[in-house]
Design a protein around this motif. Structure first.
Motif, PDB file in Angstrom:
ATOM      1  N   CYS A 159      -9.253   7.300   5.770  1.00  0.00           N
ATOM      2  CA  CYS A 159      -8.105   6.402   5.926  1.00  0.00           C
ATOM      3  C   CYS A 159      -7.266   6.828   7.124  1.00  0.00           C
ATOM      4  O   CYS A 159      -7.241   7.998   7.496  1.00  0.00           O
ATOM      5  CB  CYS A 159      -7.233   6.424   4.672  1.00  0.00           C
ATOM      6  N   ASP A 160      -6.565   5.878   7.703  1.00  0.00           N
ATOM      7  CA  ASP A 160      -5.724   6.184   8.861  1.00  0.00           C
ATOM      8  C   ASP A 160      -4.473   6.961   8.442  1.00  0.00           C
ATOM      9  O   ASP A 160      -4.039   6.902   7.292  1.00  0.00           O
ATOM     10  CB  ASP A 160      -5.345   4.901   9.608  1.00  0.00           C
ATOM     11  N   ASP A 161      -3.913   7.685   9.388  1.00  0.00           N
ATOM     12  CA  ASP A 161      -2.768   8.560   9.111  1.00  0.00           C
ATOM     13  C   ASP A 161      -1.566   7.804   8.562  1.00  0.00           C
ATOM     14  O   ASP A 161      -0.898   8.269   7.646  1.00  0.00           O
ATOM     15  CB  ASP A 161      -2.352   9.306  10.373  1.00  0.00           C
ATOM     16  N   GLU A 162      -1.273   6.671   9.146  1.00  0.00           N
ATOM     17  CA  GLU A 162      -0.089   5.924   8.722  1.00  0.00           C
ATOM     18  C   GLU A 162      -0.169   5.535   7.245  1.00  0.00           C
ATOM     19  O   GLU A 162       0.788   5.724   6.496  1.00  0.00           O
ATOM     20  CB  GLU A 162       0.098   4.678   9.584  1.00  0.00           C
ATOM     21  N   ASN A 163      -1.309   5.008   6.828  1.00  0.00           N
ATOM     22  CA  ASN A 163      -1.443   4.608   5.424  1.00  0.00           C
ATOM     23  C   ASN A 163      -1.509   5.812   4.484  1.00  0.00           C
ATOM     24  O   ASN A 163      -0.983   5.758   3.383  1.00  0.00           O
ATOM     25  CB  ASN A 163      -2.656   3.701   5.235  1.00  0.00           C
ATOM     26  N   LEU A 164      -2.138   6.902   4.925  1.00  0.00           N
ATOM     27  CA  LEU A 164      -2.147   8.109   4.093  1.00  0.00           C
ATOM     28  C   LEU A 164      -0.735   8.646   3.899  1.00  0.00           C
ATOM     29  O   LEU A 164      -0.353   9.042   2.795  1.00  0.00           O
ATOM     30  CB  LEU A 164      -3.024   9.195   4.714  1.00  0.00           C
ATOM     31  N   TYR A 165       0.061   8.640   4.960  1.00  0.00           N
ATOM     32  CA  TYR A 165       1.441   9.101   4.850  1.00  0.00           C
ATOM     33  C   TYR A 165       2.233   8.189   3.911  1.00  0.00           C
ATOM     34  O   TYR A 165       2.958   8.666   3.042  1.00  0.00           O
ATOM     35  CB  TYR A 165       2.097   9.167   6.228  1.00  0.00           C
ATOM     36  N   ARG A 166       2.078   6.889   4.094  1.00  0.00           N
ATOM     37  CA  ARG A 166       2.778   5.938   3.217  1.00  0.00           C
ATOM     38  C   ARG A 166       2.352   6.116   1.762  1.00  0.00           C
ATOM     39  O   ARG A 166       3.174   6.045   0.859  1.00  0.00           O
ATOM     40  CB  ARG A 166       2.494   4.505   3.665  1.00  0.00           C
ATOM     41  N   PHE A 167       1.070   6.306   1.538  1.00  0.00           N
ATOM     42  CA  PHE A 167       0.547   6.512   0.191  1.00  0.00           C
ATOM     43  C   PHE A 167       1.187   7.754  -0.433  1.00  0.00           C
ATOM     44  O   PHE A 167       1.647   7.734  -1.570  1.00  0.00           O
ATOM     45  CB  PHE A 167      -0.973   6.658   0.247  1.00  0.00           C
ATOM     46  N   ASN A 168       1.249   8.828   0.327  1.00  0.00           N
ATOM     47  CA  ASN A 168       1.839  10.076  -0.153  1.00  0.00           C
ATOM     48  C   ASN A 168       3.330   9.913  -0.433  1.00  0.00           C
ATOM     49  O   ASN A 168       3.855  10.528  -1.357  1.00  0.00           O
ATOM     50  CB  ASN A 168       1.605  11.188   0.874  1.00  0.00           C
ATOM     51  N   GLN A 169       4.002   9.081   0.336  1.00  0.00           N
ATOM     52  CA  GLN A 169       5.443   8.893   0.187  1.00  0.00           C
ATOM     53  C   GLN A 169       5.808   7.764  -0.781  1.00  0.00           C
ATOM     54  O   GLN A 169       6.983   7.500  -1.004  1.00  0.00           O
ATOM     55  CB  GLN A 169       6.072   8.614   1.557  1.00  0.00           C
ATOM     56  N   GLN A 187       5.175   4.525  -0.397  1.00  0.00           N
ATOM     57  CA  GLN A 187       5.565   3.313   0.323  1.00  0.00           C
ATOM     58  C   GLN A 187       4.432   2.288   0.292  1.00  0.00           C
ATOM     59  O   GLN A 187       3.318   2.594  -0.113  1.00  0.00           O
ATOM     60  CB  GLN A 187       5.925   3.664   1.762  1.00  0.00           C
ATOM     61  N   ASN A 188       4.728   1.068   0.745  1.00  0.00           N
ATOM     62  CA  ASN A 188       3.733   0.003   0.791  1.00  0.00           C
ATOM     63  C   ASN A 188       2.656   0.311   1.821  1.00  0.00           C
ATOM     64  O   ASN A 188       2.949   0.813   2.900  1.00  0.00           O
ATOM     65  CB  ASN A 188       4.381  -1.337   1.122  1.00  0.00           C
ATOM     66  N   LEU A 189       1.407  -0.026   1.483  1.00  0.00           N
ATOM     67  CA  LEU A 189       0.260   0.218   2.351  1.00  0.00           C
ATOM     68  C   LEU A 189      -0.261  -1.081   2.937  1.00  0.00           C
ATOM     69  O   LEU A 189      -0.065  -2.142   2.365  1.00  0.00           O
ATOM     70  CB  LEU A 189      -0.873   0.877   1.559  1.00  0.00           C
ATOM     71  N   THR A 190      -0.965  -0.970   4.056  1.00  0.00           N
ATOM     72  CA  THR A 190      -1.629  -2.141   4.633  1.00  0.00           C
ATOM     73  C   THR A 190      -3.102  -2.160   4.243  1.00  0.00           C
ATOM     74  O   THR A 190      -3.820  -3.075   4.624  1.00  0.00           O
ATOM     75  CB  THR A 190      -1.500  -2.145   6.168  1.00  0.00           C
ATOM     76  N   ILE A 191      -3.540  -1.139   3.515  1.00  0.00           N
ATOM     77  CA  ILE A 191      -4.921  -1.061   3.028  1.00  0.00           C
ATOM     78  C   ILE A 191      -4.905  -0.694   1.547  1.00  0.00           C
ATOM     79  O   ILE A 191      -3.861  -0.335   1.003  1.00  0.00           O
ATOM     80  CB  ILE A 191      -5.754  -0.002   3.805  1.00  0.00           C
ATOM     81  N   GLN A 192      -6.059  -0.754   0.930  1.00  0.00           N
ATOM     82  CA  GLN A 192      -6.213  -0.349  -0.464  1.00  0.00           C
ATOM     83  C   GLN A 192      -6.849   1.034  -0.481  1.00  0.00           C
ATOM     84  O   GLN A 192      -7.896   1.248   0.129  1.00  0.00           O
ATOM     85  CB  GLN A 192      -7.129  -1.348  -1.192  1.00  0.00           C
ATOM     86  N   ILE A 193      -6.204   1.974  -1.161  1.00  0.00           N
ATOM     87  CA  ILE A 193      -6.770   3.303  -1.329  1.00  0.00           C
ATOM     88  C   ILE A 193      -7.278   3.410  -2.765  1.00  0.00           C
ATOM     89  O   ILE A 193      -6.536   3.156  -3.701  1.00  0.00           O
ATOM     90  CB  ILE A 193      -5.743   4.412  -1.023  1.00  0.00           C
ATOM     91  N   LYS A 194      -8.566   3.757  -2.879  1.00  0.00           N
ATOM     92  CA  LYS A 194      -9.195   3.858  -4.191  1.00  0.00           C
ATOM     93  C   LYS A 194      -8.564   5.007  -4.976  1.00  0.00           C
ATOM     94  O   LYS A 194      -8.440   6.118  -4.476  1.00  0.00           O
ATOM     95  CB  LYS A 194     -10.690   4.110  -4.038  1.00  0.00           C
ATOM     96  N   LEU A 195      -8.149   4.691  -6.201  1.00  0.00           N
ATOM     97  CA  LEU A 195      -7.536   5.712  -7.043  1.00  0.00           C
ATOM     98  C   LEU A 195      -8.602   6.519  -7.767  1.00  0.00           C
ATOM     99  O   LEU A 195      -9.523   5.968  -8.351  1.00  0.00           O
ATOM    100  CB  LEU A 195      -6.574   5.079  -8.046  1.00  0.00           C
ATOM    101  N   ASN A 196      -8.478   7.824  -7.684  1.00  0.00           N
ATOM    102  CA  ASN A 196      -9.336   8.765  -8.385  1.00  0.00           C
ATOM    103  C   ASN A 196      -8.537  10.058  -8.515  1.00  0.00           C
ATOM    104  O   ASN A 196      -7.370  10.109  -8.124  1.00  0.00           O
ATOM    105  CB  ASN A 196     -10.663   8.970  -7.638  1.00  0.00           C
ATOM    106  N   LYS A 197      -9.135  11.083  -9.053  1.00  0.00           N
ATOM    107  CA  LYS A 197      -8.422  12.335  -9.275  1.00  0.00           C
ATOM    108  C   LYS A 197      -7.834  12.887  -7.975  1.00  0.00           C
ATOM    109  O   LYS A 197      -6.673  13.305  -7.931  1.00  0.00           O
ATOM    110  CB  LYS A 197      -9.351  13.370  -9.910  1.00  0.00           C
TER     111      LYS A 197
END
Length: 88
Positions: A53-63, A65-75
């Protein structure tokens, strides 16, 4: 096909520490350093997927915030989502 776990871990560590932005190098590098030895083979593959995943979306995911992509949820993604980097 068998996977050499040591080589996979080295690849992950490199990818986590050389992202392109210092913020993500520190966030993903510290996350990987803390958890990599706790992950099994399948979870290491999940971590590879997360690193795709790109840095911007990974940072948003960690914080949270809203993402522009879907990150698969797992452990692994759940642990990363809740991981907070503290300056060393």
């Amino acid at each position: 096909m068998t996977i050499n776990i040591k080589d996979l871990k080295n690849k992950i560590i490199y990818r986590a520490n050389y992202r392109g932005t210092k913020e993500m190098d520190k966030l993903l590098g510290s996350f990987t350093k803390k958890y990599i030895d706790q992950f099994n083979e399948q979870e290491l593959k999940f971590l590879c997927d997360l690193l795709d995943c790109d840095d911007e979306n990974l940072y948003r995911f960690n914080q949270g915030q809203n993402l522009t992509i879907q990150i698969k949820l797992n452990k692994v993604s759940e642990i990363f989502k809740n991981y907070k980097y503290v300056c060393e």
